[in-house]
Design a protein around this motif. Structure first.
Motif, PDB file in Angstrom:
ATOM      1  N   TRP A 221       6.278 -35.857   7.554  1.00 48.47           N
ATOM      2  CA  TRP A 221       6.263 -37.241   8.026  1.00 48.47           C
ATOM      3  C   TRP A 221       4.886 -37.710   8.490  1.00 48.47           C
ATOM      4  CZ3 TRP A 221       9.684 -41.086   7.510  1.00 48.47           C
ATOM      5  CH2 TRP A 221       9.483 -42.245   8.270  1.00 48.47           C
ATOM      6  N   PRO A 222       4.104 -36.890   9.223  1.00 46.10           N
ATOM      7  CA  PRO A 222       2.773 -37.368   9.642  1.00 46.10           C
ATOM      8  C   PRO A 222       1.905 -37.838   8.479  1.00 46.10           C
ATOM      9  CG  PRO A 222       3.356 -35.418  10.880  1.00 46.10           C
ATOM     10  CD  PRO A 222       4.403 -35.567   9.811  1.00 46.10           C
ATOM     11  N   LYS A 223       2.055 -37.224   7.319  1.00 52.01           N
ATOM     12  CA  LYS A 223       1.285 -37.656   6.145  1.00 52.01           C
ATOM     13  C   LYS A 223       1.734 -39.037   5.698  1.00 52.01           C
ATOM     14  CE  LYS A 223      -1.725 -36.437   2.941  1.00 52.01           C
ATOM     15  NZ  LYS A 223      -3.111 -36.006   3.249  1.00 52.01           N
ATOM     16  N   LEU A 224       3.021 -39.319   5.814  1.00 49.06           N
ATOM     17  CA  LEU A 224       3.557 -40.624   5.429  1.00 49.06           C
ATOM     18  C   LEU A 224       3.114 -41.714   6.399  1.00 49.06           C
ATOM     19  CD1 LEU A 224       7.182 -39.419   4.644  1.00 49.06           C
ATOM     20  CD2 LEU A 224       5.466 -40.091   2.946  1.00 49.06           C
ATOM     21  N   ALA A 225       2.987 -41.341   7.662  1.00 46.60           N
ATOM     22  CA  ALA A 225       2.643 -42.311   8.705  1.00 46.60           C
ATOM     23  C   ALA A 225       1.142 -42.462   8.915  1.00 46.60           C
ATOM     24  CB  ALA A 225       3.308 -41.899  10.020  1.00 46.60           C
ATOM     25  N   ALA A 226       0.346 -41.650   8.232  1.00 42.70           N
ATOM     26  CA  ALA A 226      -1.091 -41.614   8.496  1.00 42.70           C
ATOM     27  C   ALA A 226      -1.810 -42.903   8.141  1.00 42.70           C
ATOM     28  CB  ALA A 226      -1.723 -40.447   7.743  1.00 42.70           C
ATOM     29  N   ARG A 227      -1.194 -43.763   7.332  1.00 37.74           N
ATOM     30  CA  ARG A 227      -1.859 -45.001   6.916  1.00 37.74           C
ATOM     31  C   ARG A 227      -1.735 -46.112   7.959  1.00 37.74           C
ATOM     32  NH1 ARG A 227      -1.537 -45.060   0.361  1.00 37.74           N
ATOM     33  NH2 ARG A 227      -1.824 -42.817   0.117  1.00 37.74           N
ATOM     34  N   GLY A 228      -1.031 -45.832   9.034  1.00 41.18           N
ATOM     35  CA  GLY A 228      -0.929 -46.805  10.127  1.00 41.18           C
ATOM     36  C   GLY A 228      -0.003 -47.962   9.861  1.00 41.18           C
ATOM     37  N   LEU A 229       0.853 -47.840   8.845  1.00 42.67           N
ATOM     38  CA  LEU A 229       1.795 -48.898   8.500  1.00 42.67           C
ATOM     39  C   LEU A 229       3.208 -48.496   8.925  1.00 42.67           C
ATOM     40  CD1 LEU A 229       0.583 -49.557   4.846  1.00 42.67           C
ATOM     41  CD2 LEU A 229       0.229 -51.068   6.803  1.00 42.67           C
TER      42      LEU A 229
END
Length: 212
Positions: A88-96
């Motif tokens: 999940w952190p990889k999915l959320a890393a874009r700040g969106l």
């Protein structure tokens, strides 16, 4: 569609893979997990990955470690949940804002984990409300317990749960008429296959835009 090299993401369950389909000016990331009987090439997942980037949604197709490793059988639900949580952190890393979603088993994973992960909403495609022919073994509690805005897109003839079987609750439900668990429609149905897919993608795109 712009091609982006998939990300290989290490998890305690093995390497997962994220297939990115980026929007030029995204307002949301939609993370979609696959089912227990197939991968990210599923009809509905591929259609959403092709259509939503033009509507400002970056689609991330999440390939579970068991598929990346070439195994044929999905592991226990807790293992699927743990892998999704780890990447999940990889999915959320874009700040969106990230919407947790998936089809079938992937929809169950999203429903079970989304709130704890801080997802913005849940998209459940072909939610397996019960095993075929066994309505007494309901999984409705997973769907009703997301605690987040939730959209279910269900085939009208899905043996894992037809739309009329779903309980009332705090979620939206869109039916793809005549569709089975894979949103396949019979050749003689009044609704053609392309129309069925367009209905699905439009419903998801409109719902995401209304949320944005």
């Amino acid at each position: 569609m712009r091609h982006v090299t998939p990300d290989l993401v290490a998890t305690p369950q093995g390497d997962a893979r994220i297939h990115w389909h980026p929007a030029a000016e995204p307002h949301t990331v939609l993370a979609l997990g696959h089912g227990a009987g197939g991968g990210v090439e599923a009809r509905d997942l591929a259609a959403l990955a092709a259509s939503l980037p033009s509507r400002g949604v970056t689609v991330a197709l999440v390939e579970q470690p068991w598929r990346v490793a070439g195994k044929r059988l999905a592991p226990a639900p807790r293992t699927l949940d743990a892998a999704f949580t780890a990447l999940w952190p990889k999915l959320a890393a874009r700040g969106l804002p990230v919407v947790a979603g998936g089809r079938s088993a992937g929809a169950r994973v999203a429903c079970r984990t989304a709130r704890d992960l801080g997802a913005a909403a849940v998209l459940a495609l072909s939610f397996p409300l019960h095993p075929p022919g066994k309505p007494e073994k309901s999984r409705a509690a997973e769907l009703l317990g997301t605690g987040l805005p939730t959209l279910v897109v269900q085939g009208g003839n899905d043996p894992f749960g037809r739309p009329a079987e779903f309980p009332s609750g705090p979620y939206d439900l869109t039916e793809v008429p005549y569709g089975d668990h894979s949103f396949q429609v019979p050749k003689r149905a009044p609704l053609g296959q392309d129309e069925a897919v367009s209905l699905l993608t439009a419903a998801v795109g409109d719902w995401l835009r209304a949320r944005g």
